[in-house]
Motif scaffolding. Sequence first.
Motif, PDB file in Angstrom:
ATOM      1  N   PHE A  39      41.069  43.695  26.898  1.00 49.31           N
ATOM      2  CA  PHE A  39      41.821  42.879  27.622  1.00 49.31           C
ATOM      3  C   PHE A  39      42.189  41.689  26.764  1.00 49.31           C
ATOM      4  O   PHE A  39      41.423  40.928  26.117  1.00 49.31           O
ATOM      5  CB  PHE A  39      41.220  42.465  29.099  1.00 49.31           C
ATOM      6  N   GLU A  40      43.436  41.017  26.983  1.00 48.00           N
ATOM      7  CA  GLU A  40      43.840  39.747  26.459  1.00 48.00           C
ATOM      8  C   GLU A  40      43.495  38.648  27.562  1.00 48.00           C
ATOM      9  O   GLU A  40      43.653  37.627  27.027  1.00 48.00           O
ATOM     10  CB  GLU A  40      45.450  40.049  25.967  1.00 48.00           C
ATOM     11  N   THR A  58      45.235  35.296  38.371  1.00 50.35           N
ATOM     12  CA  THR A  58      45.238  34.713  36.873  1.00 50.35           C
ATOM     13  C   THR A  58      45.911  35.864  35.956  1.00 50.35           C
ATOM     14  O   THR A  58      46.613  35.521  35.122  1.00 50.35           O
ATOM     15  CB  THR A  58      43.698  34.054  36.561  1.00 50.35           C
ATOM     16  N   VAL A  59      45.273  37.113  36.470  1.00 50.26           N
ATOM     17  CA  VAL A  59      45.722  38.118  35.877  1.00 50.26           C
ATOM     18  C   VAL A  59      47.344  38.547  36.032  1.00 50.26           C
ATOM     19  O   VAL A  59      48.101  38.600  34.853  1.00 50.26           O
ATOM     20  CB  VAL A  59      45.057  39.481  35.870  1.00 50.26           C
ATOM     21  N   VAL A  87      35.258  46.769  39.403  1.00 45.96           N
ATOM     22  CA  VAL A  87      35.356  45.375  38.929  1.00 45.96           C
ATOM     23  C   VAL A  87      36.493  45.127  37.963  1.00 45.96           C
ATOM     24  O   VAL A  87      36.320  45.768  36.807  1.00 45.96           O
ATOM     25  CB  VAL A  87      34.236  44.833  38.360  1.00 45.96           C
ATOM     26  N   LEU A  88      37.264  44.431  38.235  1.00 46.77           N
ATOM     27  CA  LEU A  88      38.399  43.845  37.393  1.00 46.77           C
ATOM     28  C   LEU A  88      37.977  43.024  36.001  1.00 46.77           C
ATOM     29  O   LEU A  88      37.361  42.030  36.400  1.00 46.77           O
ATOM     30  CB  LEU A  88      39.654  43.188  38.024  1.00 46.77           C
ATOM     31  N   LEU A  89      38.298  43.371  34.829  1.00 55.97           N
ATOM     32  CA  LEU A  89      37.814  43.012  33.888  1.00 55.97           C
ATOM     33  C   LEU A  89      38.958  42.006  33.375  1.00 55.97           C
ATOM     34  O   LEU A  89      38.638  40.720  32.516  1.00 55.97           O
ATOM     35  CB  LEU A  89      37.185  43.562  32.631  1.00 55.97           C
ATOM     36  N   GLY A  90      40.055  42.278  33.580  1.00 54.55           N
ATOM     37  CA  GLY A  90      41.315  41.666  32.636  1.00 54.55           C
ATOM     38  C   GLY A  90      42.446  42.644  32.627  1.00 54.55           C
ATOM     39  O   GLY A  90      42.563  43.566  33.177  1.00 54.55           O
ATOM     40  N   GLY A  91      43.356  42.232  31.833  1.00 51.11           N
ATOM     41  CA  GLY A  91      44.352  42.963  31.425  1.00 51.11           C
ATOM     42  C   GLY A  91      45.141  42.719  30.334  1.00 51.11           C
ATOM     43  O   GLY A  91      44.724  41.650  29.410  1.00 51.11           O
ATOM     44  N   TYR A 107      39.258  48.109  33.975  1.00 47.78           N
ATOM     45  CA  TYR A 107      38.221  47.802  35.165  1.00 47.78           C
ATOM     46  C   TYR A 107      36.965  48.496  34.794  1.00 47.78           C
ATOM     47  O   TYR A 107      36.778  48.994  33.516  1.00 47.78           O
ATOM     48  CB  TYR A 107      38.520  48.682  36.286  1.00 47.78           C
ATOM     49  N   GLN A 108      35.779  48.113  35.376  1.00 44.32           N
ATOM     50  CA  GLN A 108      34.444  48.765  35.011  1.00 44.32           C
ATOM     51  C   GLN A 108      33.621  49.165  36.264  1.00 44.32           C
ATOM     52  O   GLN A 108      33.751  48.618  37.094  1.00 44.32           O
ATOM     53  CB  GLN A 108      33.456  47.530  34.236  1.00 44.32           C
TER      54      GLN A 108
END
Length: 221
Positions: A103-104, A112-113, A138-142, A157-158
């Motif tokens: 994820f960046e 935020t994402v 769980v969302l980690l990012g994008g 996601y995790q």
Amino acid sequence: MNDDDLSRLLQQHASRHPADEALRARVRTQMTLQAAAQEAPPAKPRWRERLASLVRIHPAFAGAGGLALGVLLTMLMLRAPEGQLPDDLVAAHVRALQVGPLFEVASSDRHTVKPWFQGRLDYAPTVLVEPLHEQGFVLLGGRVQAVQGRPTAALAYQVRLHKIDLYQWPVDRSVAEEKLQRRGFNLVHWSDGAMQYWAVSDVDVTELERFAAAWRAAAAH
């Protein structure tokens, strides 16, 4: 003492301890990743190059006819070949896991994402957090991932020790859920008529289907 002697001594005298389940899971994941990375991707179809060459060199396609065919060629190049796309998505997932970035923008906050993609894509991807989080995803990012030359939204996601990549881009038709497997990775594909989604992970297929079902249920509200 050579290597064979050392190996023999280790086998005879070294103590051994069973690995716990977490270590076994990490080892299985790394073995899958290495096997996937070592396999050569299938040859990409050559029809795009042949069409492009035809447009460039054939005089019959000059003028208005050439313009129309050029538009058609562009549309065809934007459509992913069905046989190659799953392999490309798995390859992108493997690269993100091995060398990154997964994820960046690192955040589990939708506000935020989702804005992070502004100016990086020509569409606004759907980002879901709470309804999935409640079910263990769980969302980690994008990140923006190049998929067959097209900038594409990828959400990471995790669930427990497993990572899930969710790729999405606009589409103009609905597609029923489809399950595939490539090189040990599972894929679930569906479309809601506005966006199409590809979930990719080494998690069990029933768990990945649960993720897809949770996403569709949350998106419908």
